[in-house]
Design a protein around this motif. Structure first.
Motif, mmCIF file in Angstrom:
data_model
loop_
_atom_site.group_PDB
_atom_site.id
_atom_site.type_symbol
_atom_site.label_atom_id
_atom_site.label_comp_id
_atom_site.label_asym_id
_atom_site.label_seq_id
_atom_site.Cartn_x
_atom_site.Cartn_y
_atom_site.Cartn_z
ATOM 1 N N HIS A 46 0.808 -1.201 0.117
ATOM 2 C CA HIS A 46 -0.187 -0.113 -0.013
ATOM 3 C C HIS A 46 1.029 1.202 0.212
ATOM 4 C CE1 HIS A 46 -3.868 -1.980 0.569
ATOM 5 N NE2 HIS A 46 -3.052 -2.944 1.371
ATOM 6 N N THR A 47 2.209 1.116 -0.596
ATOM 7 C CA THR A 47 2.867 2.332 -0.976
ATOM 8 C C THR A 47 2.305 3.398 -1.680
ATOM 9 O OG1 THR A 47 4.906 1.222 -0.315
ATOM 10 C CG2 THR A 47 5.146 3.130 -1.595
ATOM 11 N N THR A 87 -3.884 8.150 -9.297
ATOM 12 C CA THR A 87 -4.850 9.121 -9.071
ATOM 13 C C THR A 87 -5.029 9.715 -7.390
ATOM 14 O OG1 THR A 87 -6.705 7.633 -8.552
ATOM 15 C CG2 THR A 87 -6.234 8.258 -11.104
ATOM 16 N N PRO A 88 -5.201 10.871 -7.138
ATOM 17 C CA PRO A 88 -5.614 11.110 -5.842
ATOM 18 C C PRO A 88 -6.559 10.110 -5.118
ATOM 19 C CG PRO A 88 -5.620 13.213 -7.231
ATOM 20 C CD PRO A 88 -5.819 12.027 -8.047
ATOM 21 N N ARG A 89 -7.277 9.704 -5.748
ATOM 22 C CA ARG A 89 -8.550 8.711 -5.255
ATOM 23 C C ARG A 89 -7.737 7.548 -4.657
ATOM 24 N NH1 ARG A 89 -12.229 9.519 -2.134
ATOM 25 N NH2 ARG A 89 -10.893 8.232 -1.017
ATOM 26 N N LEU A 128 -5.556 8.154 -1.780
ATOM 27 C CA LEU A 128 -6.156 8.215 -0.699
ATOM 28 C C LEU A 128 -6.707 6.804 -0.195
ATOM 29 C CD1 LEU A 128 -8.022 11.636 -1.203
ATOM 30 C CD2 LEU A 128 -6.022 11.159 0.149
ATOM 31 N N ASP A 129 -7.231 6.134 -0.894
ATOM 32 C CA ASP A 129 -7.400 4.748 -0.596
ATOM 33 C C ASP A 129 -6.705 3.857 0.055
ATOM 34 O OD1 ASP A 129 -10.156 5.028 -1.893
ATOM 35 O OD2 ASP A 129 -9.799 4.100 -3.775
ATOM 36 N N LYS A 130 -5.359 4.069 -0.463
ATOM 37 C CA LYS A 130 -4.054 3.451 0.135
ATOM 38 C C LYS A 130 -3.996 3.980 1.527
ATOM 39 C CE LYS A 130 -1.663 2.201 -3.845
ATOM 40 N NZ LYS A 130 -0.387 2.394 -4.421
ATOM 41 N N LEU A 131 -4.153 5.355 1.702
ATOM 42 C CA LEU A 131 -4.005 6.119 2.896
ATOM 43 C C LEU A 131 -5.082 5.799 4.164
ATOM 44 C CD1 LEU A 131 -2.543 8.307 4.723
ATOM 45 C CD2 LEU A 131 -4.277 9.922 3.896
ATOM 46 N N PHE A 132 -6.390 5.481 3.770
ATOM 47 C CA PHE A 132 -7.373 5.080 4.431
ATOM 48 C C PHE A 132 -7.097 3.432 5.093
ATOM 49 C CE2 PHE A 132 -10.272 8.196 2.184
ATOM 50 C CZ PHE A 132 -9.830 9.034 2.886
ATOM 51 N N GLU A 149 -5.926 15.946 3.398
ATOM 52 C CA GLU A 149 -6.724 14.992 4.152
ATOM 53 C C GLU A 149 -6.486 14.896 5.624
ATOM 54 O OE1 GLU A 149 -10.029 12.338 4.347
ATOM 55 O OE2 GLU A 149 -9.119 13.428 2.571
ATOM 56 N N LEU A 150 -5.045 14.856 6.096
ATOM 57 C CA LEU A 150 -4.373 15.000 7.318
ATOM 58 C C LEU A 150 -4.887 16.314 7.901
ATOM 59 C CD1 LEU A 150 -0.913 13.845 6.886
ATOM 60 C CD2 LEU A 150 -2.800 12.492 7.608
ATOM 61 N N GLY A 151 -5.165 17.265 7.569
ATOM 62 C CA GLY A 151 -5.642 18.539 8.164
ATOM 63 C C GLY A 151 -7.263 18.363 8.499
#
Length: 384
Positions: free
Chosen positions: A236-237, A243-245, A248-252, A285-287
């Motif tokens: 999940h690097t 794409t940003p999506r 962000l899916d990886k981040l979640f 997203e962190l903000g």
């Protein structure tokens, strides 16, 4: 002979076929066909038999219409037919009004009900108002009152005398080796910040132990380095060019591995943190979720600081990697440089891995700080 040739043909019987007679077969067959055809036509005209002589038998038929009482009970009455009084059917010693009889006895499946958010968070130390349920699990969020994970989960710090230099130490790579992580938690002072990778099997329990011991915790997120995939920080690097999506899916997914962290920090990521287009959605997203961000200081091209300021993300940047050479003398030398920087600028942050030699060296060093005019603080105390 002359007399025979000159004798007239009249009066002589001449048979060209040598004297044989023919039977009139064709005429006979034609006559038989005419007789059969006339007989068939006569039967059609004179006999009333629409089945053409096929055998048949007449039997009494008993209608089964309306024979199924259960089907009649659940059927919708025909509006054109006269409505009748509803019938009560008895099934398995239970009374069912008409229209409510189960055709097949219903047996509810034995399924475990999904626990509520509050139940899921029991024993984790995570506040329900700071938790959001997703398909991957629970991730942090800002509360409706404006309280964020950074303020809720960081270690509180007493007022520090202004003449004291402040040093923060962040231990990285925890969680993968459970026993090594537990040893680090036991040995290190509570003011040392612990950063956990998102891949351990017992992450939740280990993180809970760390927080119960007084440590504040961070989540490490894998970001693309320049030599990826030869140098791969893990599943999940987040990658440049996606794409940003997708990122962000990886981040979640990464954020759902455990809870109670006040900030995230990068694991590698020199290429990713240098790309404002890829890093900006992550920092935004962190903000929005009230989390901080710690840059490990490994790349001078990182734009994390500018993006953190633009998105109101609590931020700081580490200054020294303390165990690039994992030996006791080298670690002590790096710590000495960190002390000098803290004395000069007022504060400094060092990064160290969870190697046993590194943990032991830092633990012993921390016991001698009072005599140096240096105070050990959690990393959150140095984040703007």
């Amino acid at each position: 002979m002359a007399n025979d040739l000159s004798t007239p043909l009249r009066g002589r019987k001449h048979r060209v076929d040598g004297g044989r007679h023919h039977f009139p077969l064709a005429r006979t067959l034609f006559g038989v066909s005419i007789v059969i055809l006339l007989g068939a036509l006569g039967r059609i005209v004179l006999v009333d038999d629409p089945l053409g002589g096929r055998p048949m038998a007449e039997v009494a038929i008993t209608s089964t219409r309306d024979a199924n009482a259960v089907a009649n009970a659940v059927a919708v009455p025909n509006a054109s037919a006269g409505a009748t009084s509803p019938v009560t059917i008895t099934a398995d010693d239970q009374q069912f009004p008409a229209g409510q009889v189960p055709l097949v006895p219903y047996e509810p499946a034995e399924t475990t009900p999904r626990p509520s958010l509050e139940v899921s968070l029991i024993g984790t130390g995570v506040l329900p108002e700071l938790a959001e349920e997703t398909v991957n699990g629970i991730i942090p969020r800002m509360s409706p009152t404006g309280l964020g994970p950074f303020d809720a989960y960081r270690r509180p710090v007493d007022e520090i005398a202004p003449n004291l230099a402040k040093i923060a130490i962040v231990v990285t790579g925890l969680g993968i080796n459970e026993q090594g992580s537990m040893n680090a938690i036991d040995q290190l002072p509570a003011d040392i910040t612990l950063a956990f990778a998102p891949y351990g099997r017992s992450l939740v329990g280990t993180v809970n132990t760390a927080r119960a011991s007084g440590h504040e915790v961070m989540l490490e997120i894998p970001l693309e380095p320049f030599d990826y995939p030869q140098n791969d920080p893990g599943p999940h690097t987040m990658l440049t060019g996606e794409t940003p999506r997708a990122n962000l899916d990886k981040l979640f997914w990464l954020m759902s591995r455990f809870g109670g962290y006040f900030s995230v920090m990068n694991n590698m990521g020199a290429r990713f943190t240098a790309s404002a287009g890829d890093m900006s959605p992550v920092m935004e997203e962190l903000g929005l979720r009230g989390l901080g961000y710690l840059d490990d200081g490994s790349s001078n091209r990182s734009v994390a600081g500018q993006l953190a300021e633009a998105n109101n993300v609590p931020f700081t940047r580490a200054t020294t990697m303390l165990d690039a050479n994992p030996s006791r003398p080298a670690i002590l030398s790096a710590i000495a440089s960190l002390e000098a920087q803290a004395m000069e600028t007022g504060s400094a942050i060092g990064i160290i891995s969870a190697l046993p030699i590194s943990v032991q060296t830092v633990s012993e060093w921390a016991q001698e700080l009072d005599a140096k005019g240096i105070v050990l603080v959690p990393a959150s105390a140095l984040m703007k």
